[in-house]
Design a protein around this motif. Structure first.
Motif, PDB file in Angstrom:
ATOM      1  N   GLY A  69       0.524  -1.187   0.106  1.00  0.00           N
ATOM      2  CA  GLY A  69       0.146   0.608  -0.455  1.00  0.00           C
ATOM      3  C   GLY A  69       0.597   1.106  -0.345  1.00  0.00           C
ATOM      4  N   TYR A  70       1.558   1.207  -0.304  1.00  0.00           N
ATOM      5  CA  TYR A  70       3.227   2.289  -0.542  1.00  0.00           C
ATOM      6  C   TYR A  70       3.376   2.468  -1.548  1.00  0.00           C
ATOM      7  CZ  TYR A  70       7.438   4.968   0.823  1.00  0.00           C
ATOM      8  OH  TYR A  70       7.765   5.998   1.747  1.00  0.00           O
ATOM      9  N   PRO A  71       3.623   3.539  -1.607  1.00  0.00           N
ATOM     10  CA  PRO A  71       3.271   5.013  -1.355  1.00  0.00           C
ATOM     11  C   PRO A  71       2.069   4.898  -0.987  1.00  0.00           C
ATOM     12  CG  PRO A  71       4.891   5.217  -3.065  1.00  0.00           C
ATOM     13  CD  PRO A  71       3.923   3.943  -3.685  1.00  0.00           C
ATOM     14  N   LEU A  72       2.104   5.910   0.045  1.00  0.00           N
ATOM     15  CA  LEU A  72       0.189   6.685   0.615  1.00  0.00           C
ATOM     16  C   LEU A  72      -0.342   7.231   0.316  1.00  0.00           C
ATOM     17  CD1 LEU A  72       1.663   6.133   4.394  1.00  0.00           C
ATOM     18  CD2 LEU A  72       0.447   4.427   3.471  1.00  0.00           C
ATOM     19  N   THR A  73      -1.409   7.429  -0.380  1.00  0.00           N
ATOM     20  CA  THR A  73      -2.697   8.993  -0.718  1.00  0.00           C
ATOM     21  C   THR A  73      -2.755   9.768   0.324  1.00  0.00           C
ATOM     22  OG1 THR A  73      -4.546   7.625  -0.394  1.00  0.00           O
ATOM     23  CG2 THR A  73      -3.731   7.192  -2.125  1.00  0.00           C
ATOM     24  N   LEU A  74      -3.038  10.469   0.079  1.00  0.00           N
ATOM     25  CA  LEU A  74      -3.717  11.759   1.342  1.00  0.00           C
ATOM     26  C   LEU A  74      -4.287  11.168   2.522  1.00  0.00           C
ATOM     27  CD1 LEU A  74      -2.569  14.400   1.702  1.00  0.00           C
ATOM     28  CD2 LEU A  74      -4.371  15.312   1.041  1.00  0.00           C
ATOM     29  N   ASN A  75      -5.113  10.364   2.187  1.00  0.00           N
ATOM     30  CA  ASN A  75      -6.701   9.783   2.935  1.00  0.00           C
ATOM     31  C   ASN A  75      -5.031   8.235   3.393  1.00  0.00           C
ATOM     32  OD1 ASN A  75      -9.341   9.560   4.013  1.00  0.00           O
ATOM     33  ND2 ASN A  75      -8.796   7.550   3.160  1.00  0.00           N
ATOM     34  N   ALA A  76      -4.838   8.251   2.825  1.00  0.00           N
ATOM     35  CA  ALA A  76      -4.254   6.634   3.939  1.00  0.00           C
ATOM     36  C   ALA A  76      -3.147   7.586   5.236  1.00  0.00           C
ATOM     37  CB  ALA A  76      -3.390   5.811   3.282  1.00  0.00           C
TER      38      ALA A  76
END
Length: 202
Positions: free
Chosen positions: A24-31
């Motif tokens: 799941g990395y890189p992360l979205t702003l929500n994550a």
């Protein structure tokens, strides 16, 4: 100016999720917001809103500690950290700093137990050696023992008023600087381009 408490929480979360949830990395702003606000493995527990996180990311990008990392076809902006390159730290040092950033000053035993998913330390002595390297480079230092505690504690010195414990950082965003506004516009343009690209390929 040193990184503030919000920036340090953001960078600690990026460093943690790179190791614990690489898919799941890189992360979205929500994550990233969810990672910052999670109730487990965090001290203090905070409730940052999206604008607060966005402002911290903009400041970290200007420091060269975070990079925009959305891939082709991605509909959401994603971010990755560059701390290992910026500070020139190895995997062991990154693991110890990550836990210090997310949970404050801790004993070497606590650090060993809490870095198990981040780095395979073979012994407590390896953790202590890593702490010493961080101290030599002024990235960490010894903190006062808690009442009744026999072991010394160690915490980071990367900023955010690190020596003040038990203080919950402000959850409201500071006034945007011109640099942050530009960074936000760049992010929004990148998101729009990604959406159009995805629509054209559909």
């Amino acid at each position: 100016m040193d990184p503030d408490a919000v920036e340090l929480r953001v960078i600690g979360c990026l460093m943690e999720k790179q190791r614990t949830t690489p898919d799941g990395y890189p992360l979205t702003l929500n994550a990233l917001r969810l990672a910052c606000n999670q109730a487990t493995n965090r001290d203090p527990v905070v409730e940052y809103d999206e604008e607060t996180i966005r402002g911290a990311v903009a400041r970290l990008r200007s420091r060269g500690w975070v990079r925009f990392a959305s891939g082709q076809g991605s509909r959401a902006a994603k971010y990755r950290h560059l701390v290992d390159e910026a500070l020139r730290i190895d995997g062991a040092e990154q693991a110890v700093l990550t836990v210090m950033l997310l949970r404050g000053p801790q004993t070497p035993g606590e650090l060993k137990g809490r870095t198990e998913r981040l780095h395979p330390f073979g012994s407590l002595a390896e953790v202590e050696e890593t702490i010493e390297r961080l101290i030599e480079r002024s990235y960490a230092e010894r903190f006062p023992r808690r009442p009744g505690q026999k072991e010394d504690r160690f915490g980071h010195l990367l900023g955010g008023d690190a020596r003040t414990e038990g203080t919950v950082p402000s959850v409201r965003p500071a006034a945007d600087t011109l640099e942050e506004r530009v960074a936000r516009l760049e992010r929004e343009v990148a998101e729009l381009r990604a959406r159009y690209a995805a629509s054209d390929s559909a």
